[in-house]
Design a protein around this motif. Structure first.
Motif, PDB file in Angstrom:
ATOM      1  N   ASN A  67       0.828  -1.217   0.000  1.00  0.00           N
ATOM      2  CA  ASN A  67       0.000   0.000   0.000  1.00  0.00           C
ATOM      3  C   ASN A  67       0.851   1.251   0.000  1.00  0.00           C
ATOM      4  O   ASN A  67       0.514   2.257  -0.655  1.00  0.00           O
ATOM      5  N   ALA A  68       1.967   1.228   0.722  1.00  0.00           N
ATOM      6  CA  ALA A  68       2.863   2.387   0.746  1.00  0.00           C
ATOM      7  C   ALA A  68       3.471   2.638  -0.629  1.00  0.00           C
ATOM      8  O   ALA A  68       3.632   3.796  -1.054  1.00  0.00           O
ATOM      9  N   ILE A  69       3.800   1.550  -1.335  1.00  0.00           N
ATOM     10  CA  ILE A  69       4.360   1.698  -2.684  1.00  0.00           C
ATOM     11  C   ILE A  69       3.320   2.272  -3.630  1.00  0.00           C
ATOM     12  O   ILE A  69       3.617   3.173  -4.436  1.00  0.00           O
ATOM     13  N   VAL A  70       2.098   1.778  -3.535  1.00  0.00           N
ATOM     14  CA  VAL A  70       1.026   2.295  -4.396  1.00  0.00           C
ATOM     15  C   VAL A  70       0.780   3.771  -4.092  1.00  0.00           C
ATOM     16  O   VAL A  70       0.580   4.585  -5.003  1.00  0.00           O
ATOM     17  N   SER A  71       0.814   4.138  -2.822  1.00  0.00           N
ATOM     18  CA  SER A  71       0.585   5.542  -2.446  1.00  0.00           C
ATOM     19  C   SER A  71       1.615   6.470  -3.073  1.00  0.00           C
ATOM     20  O   SER A  71       1.290   7.592  -3.469  1.00  0.00           O
ATOM     21  N   LYS A  72       2.846   5.986  -3.165  1.00  0.00           N
ATOM     22  CA  LYS A  72       3.914   6.837  -3.682  1.00  0.00           C
ATOM     23  C   LYS A  72       4.090   6.725  -5.190  1.00  0.00           C
ATOM     24  O   LYS A  72       4.376   7.717  -5.869  1.00  0.00           O
ATOM     25  N   HIS A  73       3.922   5.533  -5.725  1.00  0.00           N
ATOM     26  CA  HIS A  73       4.241   5.312  -7.139  1.00  0.00           C
ATOM     27  C   HIS A  73       3.049   4.883  -7.988  1.00  0.00           C
ATOM     28  O   HIS A  73       3.185   4.746  -9.205  1.00  0.00           O
ATOM     29  N   GLY A  74       1.892   4.679  -7.355  1.00  0.00           N
ATOM     30  CA  GLY A  74       0.746   4.177  -8.087  1.00  0.00           C
ATOM     31  C   GLY A  74      -0.313   5.218  -8.361  1.00  0.00           C
ATOM     32  O   GLY A  74      -0.102   6.424  -8.174  1.00  0.00           O
ATOM     33  N   GLN A  75      -1.455   4.717  -8.780  1.00  0.00           N
ATOM     34  CA  GLN A  75      -2.587   5.566  -9.115  1.00  0.00           C
ATOM     35  C   GLN A  75      -3.813   5.087  -8.344  1.00  0.00           C
ATOM     36  O   GLN A  75      -3.826   3.973  -7.797  1.00  0.00           O
ATOM     37  N   SER A  76      -4.810   5.888  -8.302  1.00  0.00           N
ATOM     38  CA  SER A  76      -6.040   5.529  -7.611  1.00  0.00           C
ATOM     39  C   SER A  76      -6.614   4.249  -8.211  1.00  0.00           C
ATOM     40  O   SER A  76      -6.665   4.079  -9.432  1.00  0.00           O
ATOM     41  N   GLY A  77      -7.025   3.331  -7.332  1.00  0.00           N
ATOM     42  CA  GLY A  77      -7.636   2.091  -7.797  1.00  0.00           C
ATOM     43  C   GLY A  77      -6.649   1.001  -8.128  1.00  0.00           C
ATOM     44  O   GLY A  77      -7.038  -0.030  -8.688  1.00  0.00           O
ATOM     45  N   GLU A  78      -5.380   1.190  -7.778  1.00  0.00           N
ATOM     46  CA  GLU A  78      -4.377   0.159  -8.065  1.00  0.00           C
ATOM     47  C   GLU A  78      -3.994  -0.621  -6.812  1.00  0.00           C
ATOM     48  O   GLU A  78      -4.148  -0.144  -5.687  1.00  0.00           O
ATOM     49  N   ARG A  79      -3.479  -1.814  -7.028  1.00  0.00           N
ATOM     50  CA  ARG A  79      -2.894  -2.632  -5.972  1.00  0.00           C
ATOM     51  C   ARG A  79      -1.509  -3.080  -6.431  1.00  0.00           C
ATOM     52  O   ARG A  79      -1.138  -2.894  -7.591  1.00  0.00           O
ATOM     53  N   ALA A  80      -0.778  -3.691  -5.504  1.00  0.00           N
ATOM     54  CA  ALA A  80       0.573  -4.139  -5.841  1.00  0.00           C
ATOM     55  C   ALA A  80       0.845  -5.515  -5.266  1.00  0.00           C
ATOM     56  O   ALA A  80       0.367  -5.858  -4.184  1.00  0.00           O
ATOM     57  N   MET A  81       1.626  -6.290  -5.998  1.00  0.00           N
ATOM     58  CA  MET A  81       2.187  -7.554  -5.526  1.00  0.00           C
ATOM     59  C   MET A  81       3.704  -7.386  -5.479  1.00  0.00           C
ATOM     60  O   MET A  81       4.294  -6.808  -6.399  1.00  0.00           O
ATOM     61  N   LEU A  82       4.334  -7.913  -4.425  1.00  0.00           N
ATOM     62  CA  LEU A  82       5.754  -7.672  -4.209  1.00  0.00           C
ATOM     63  C   LEU A  82       6.578  -8.940  -4.409  1.00  0.00           C
ATOM     64  O   LEU A  82       6.231 -10.002  -3.875  1.00  0.00           O
ATOM     65  N   PHE A  83       7.692  -8.794  -5.135  1.00  0.00           N
ATOM     66  CA  PHE A  83       8.565  -9.922  -5.453  1.00  0.00           C
ATOM     67  C   PHE A  83      10.022  -9.533  -5.233  1.00  0.00           C
ATOM     68  O   PHE A  83      10.363  -8.348  -5.229  1.00  0.00           O
ATOM     69  N   PRO A  84      10.908 -10.521  -5.058  1.00  0.00           N
ATOM     70  CA  PRO A  84      12.311 -10.209  -4.753  1.00  0.00           C
ATOM     71  C   PRO A  84      13.083  -9.572  -5.904  1.00  0.00           C
ATOM     72  O   PRO A  84      14.037  -8.839  -5.659  1.00  0.00           O
ATOM     73  N   THR A  85      12.714  -9.860  -7.155  1.00  0.00           N
ATOM     74  CA  THR A  85      13.483  -9.353  -8.295  1.00  0.00           C
ATOM     75  C   THR A  85      12.566  -8.925  -9.431  1.00  0.00           C
ATOM     76  O   THR A  85      11.394  -9.322  -9.496  1.00  0.00           O
ATOM     77  N   HIS A  86      13.151  -8.171 -10.356  1.00  0.00           N
ATOM     78  CA  HIS A  86      12.420  -7.745 -11.541  1.00  0.00           C
ATOM     79  C   HIS A  86      12.031  -8.949 -12.400  1.00  0.00           C
ATOM     80  O   HIS A  86      10.946  -8.975 -12.989  1.00  0.00           O
ATOM     81  N   VAL A  87      12.916  -9.927 -12.496  1.00  0.00           N
ATOM     82  CA  VAL A  87      12.651 -11.103 -13.327  1.00  0.00           C
ATOM     83  C   VAL A  87      11.394 -11.829 -12.859  1.00  0.00           C
ATOM     84  O   VAL A  87      10.531 -12.209 -13.661  1.00  0.00           O
ATOM     85  N   ILE A  88      11.262 -12.022 -11.557  1.00  0.00           N
ATOM     86  CA  ILE A  88      10.072 -12.700 -11.023  1.00  0.00           C
ATOM     87  C   ILE A  88       8.841 -11.824 -11.210  1.00  0.00           C
ATOM     88  O   ILE A  88       7.759 -12.306 -11.568  1.00  0.00           O
ATOM     89  N   ALA A  89       8.994 -10.517 -10.978  1.00  0.00           N
ATOM     90  CA  ALA A  89       7.872  -9.597 -11.186  1.00  0.00           C
ATOM     91  C   ALA A  89       7.405  -9.640 -12.641  1.00  0.00           C
ATOM     92  O   ALA A  89       6.199  -9.571 -12.917  1.00  0.00           O
ATOM     93  N   GLU A  90       8.338  -9.781 -13.554  1.00  0.00           N
ATOM     94  CA  GLU A  90       7.979  -9.856 -14.973  1.00  0.00           C
ATOM     95  C   GLU A  90       7.178 -11.117 -15.264  1.00  0.00           C
ATOM     96  O   GLU A  90       6.258 -11.097 -16.084  1.00  0.00           O
TER      97      GLU A  90
END
Length: 594
Positions: A67-90
């Motif tokens: 939620n803190a990441i969405v507040s700073k880097h996201g937009q209204s109505g978004e959620r986030a999933m967190l992963f250890p690396t960019h490769v896994i996030a991709e």
């Protein structure tokens, strides 16, 4: 609404198991009604939950950071999933966009890294705190959650808690801004002390001003022994050595690291070597990445899932490959059918199975499976979590052996972990070793590794006690007329297959299941059983659940078609005093007559 139970192990609905454990991997669902209520999404259960099994319940520390990441880097109505690396996030991003039409422009990744080399303390260098967040419209959360659950590659709650602190301090920033200067960060205060957890020495606080200690932190760190992050590498080495079998007694970290390899180790342990042991964030991550790497090595073929599996193993094969050939009974007739298909020219990537299976504790015929694999060119992946490598040695019949270290290897129900072992004597070892050398990254969070190593120091003696306790419970259950079936490797029609892999000192494990002649008896027995009750298994304390209800509530008819009854009660037996444990189960059985 609360549930009142007159039991020694009375734990309220939604409380962590163990209670007051910040990073617990189980949650209390103490009655049959509570389990059904959880599956039905009833508020009195769901809103009471302080935690849950980590792949099914997003830990509140992870959710707060997201939620803190969405507040700073996201937009209204978004959620986030967190992963250890960019490769896994991709991989997560690709999973979402492949299943949601038009989502390509709506799903993006935010990579968070330490602000600069100058800002990195020795501690930050050791643990490399990075997080990649997948941001997406909140209506796509159910799809994103599937990837989180099936892959097991999401961040752990300890990683989230630690990195969230750095994020708040401005030390963990979006990767494109890493040239901004900042003061060095030494990490959260409770990890700055350098007392050795390995020697159990308390920190001398007589001349320091300290903050009041949170009681959950006090329990978590076992009476004040602080985490020494510098021990991370050695802790991981000790864990890998225990898995390899080169440590066959209860030893601490110093002895584990200094121990000389057994010259006869390869013969006694089927060639298992610490160099072929890989650590993963959890057991399901081991399976997910095994499947992914096998496809990278051989190509995207269908796989075989043999025997009734833990839910996500089948889902992985179905959703991340061309499909699965499923043999849910794990029978010899199904192997006959497989052999006919193979003789007819059908080819497969791999066969996945558990040894023994969950929840019916049937053991596959690994000898025959291995022979078929050798003749018809497919890999064999065996999940030994329930048997565990002190009781059974399945490596000679497998190319890859996976295990959930979250379970009995840890025992304390407060840390996640998984392992994967390559068979150095296997037919495909060289090609698999090459694939893993190219692909593998160790994402097991430093703090989790330290807890895992510490918890596993008495692994050997715990297994012996639990084997004995489980057999005693089986004897009580099998003698009662209202009991329909007791599922346990020792009493299974597949015992010969189990014994073929049993180690010289091995027992039959700590997991068993029981069914009754009526649903009413199942409910009464479960509700009256004086044990902790929730998801997971392999805990140092006895833990029970109406497993099929909890794991397969939306597919009970499908389970029944494979002979798995909805009213089954699964019991993971703990370290309690044997006579007391027997009395506990006898009292629950006695309630059936009242």
């Amino acid at each position: 609404m609360t549930v009142s139970i007159q039991n020694e192990n009375d734990i309220e609905v939604g409380e962590s198991i163990p209670p007051m454990t910040a990073h617990a991997v189980s949650v209390s669902l103490p009655t049959w009604k509570a389990n059904v209520g959880y599956e039905e999404g009833e508020d009195w259960v769901v809103k009471s939950m302080k935690t849950g099994y980590p792949r099914f319940f997003i830990h509140k520390s992870i959710e707060a950071f997201a939620n803190a990441i969405v507040s700073k880097h996201g937009q209204s109505g978004e959620r986030a999933m967190l992963f250890p690396t960019h490769v896994i996030a991709e991989r997560c991003r690709n999973f979402i966009t492949s299943r949601v039409s038009g989502a390509e422009q709506l799903v993006r990744i935010v990579d968070l890294v330490p602000i600069s080399e100058k800002a990195r303390s020795e501690e930050l260098t050791i643990i490399s705190p990075r997080v990649s967040a997948v941001l997406f419209p909140q209506e796509h959360f159910p799809v994103a959650k599937q990837f989180w659950q099936h892959s097991g590659d999401g961040v752990s709650s300890r990683r989230a808690e630690y990195c969230h602190g750095l994020f708040v301090e401005g030390v963990l920033v979006e990767s494109s801004t890493i040239n901004i200067s900042s003061r060095p960060c030494k990490g959260p205060r409770r990890y700055q002390n350098k007392a050795s957890i390995d020697l159990g020495k308390p920190v001398d606080k007589s001349n320091s001003h300290t903050e009041p200690q949170d009681p959950t932190q006090f329990v978590e760190e076992r009476f004040g022994r602080n985490l020494d992050i510098s021990k991370t590498r050695n802790a991981k080495l000790a864990v890998r050595r225990r898995i390899a079998g080169s440590l066959t007694a209860d030893v601490g970290l110093t002895e584990a690291i200094s121990a000389q390899p057994d010259v006869n180790h390869d013969e006694k342990h089927g060639g298992r070597s610490e160099d072929d042991v890989y650590l993963y964030p959890c057991g399901m991550s081991s399976i997910f990445n095994a499947h992914r790497n096998l496809m990278a090595t051989k190509g995207p073929l269908k796989s075989i899932v043999y025997g009734f599996p833990y839910i996500d193993t089948l889902k992985i094969v179905e959703k991340f490959s061309p499909g699965a050939l499923f043999y849910g009974f794990g029978s010899s007739k199904e192997l006959d059918d497989l052999e006919t298909r193979l003789e007819g020219g059908q080819r497969f990537l791999a066969l996945f199975c558990e040894f023994p299976g969950n929840p019916q504790l049937r053991s596959p015929d690994l000898e025959r499976i291995h022979a078929l694999a050798d003749k018809y060119d497919f890999y064999v992946v065996v999940d030994e979590t329930i048997g565990n490598f002190l009781n059974v040695n399945v490596l000679p019949y497998a190319d890859i052996v996976v295990s959930s270290l979250t379970k009995i290897f840890s025992g304390d129900s407060n840390v996640m972990g998984g392992s994967l072992v390559l068979n150095p004597k296997g037919k495909y070892y060289k090609e698999l070793k090459h694939t893993w050398s190219q692909d593998y990254e160790d994402h097991h969070w430093a703090e989790d590794s330290i807890f895992l190593e510490r918890n596993s120091r008495d692994f050997v003696s715990r297994i012996e006690r639990i084997n004995t306790n489980a057999e005693a419970i089986c004897n009580v259950l099998r003698a009662h007329p209202r009991v329909k079936n007791v599922y346990y490797p020792k009493y299974s029609e597949t015992r010969t297959h189990y014994d073929n892999c049993r180690t010289p000192k091995g027992g039959y494990g700590g997991l068993l299941s029981v069914t009754f002649h009526s649903q009413a008896d199942s409910i009464t027995f479960f509700d009256q059983l004086d044990s902790s009750k929730g998801p997971s298994l392999g805990t140092n304390f006895t833990l029970s659940s109406p497993y099929v209800i909890l794991a397969h509530y939306g597919e009970l008819d499908w389970c029944a078609s494979w002979g798995v009854e909805a009213d089954l009660v699964r019991v993971s037996v703990g370290l309690e005093e044997p006579s007391k444990l027997v009395s506990t189960f006898q009292r629950a059985l006695d309630a059936l007559s009242r």
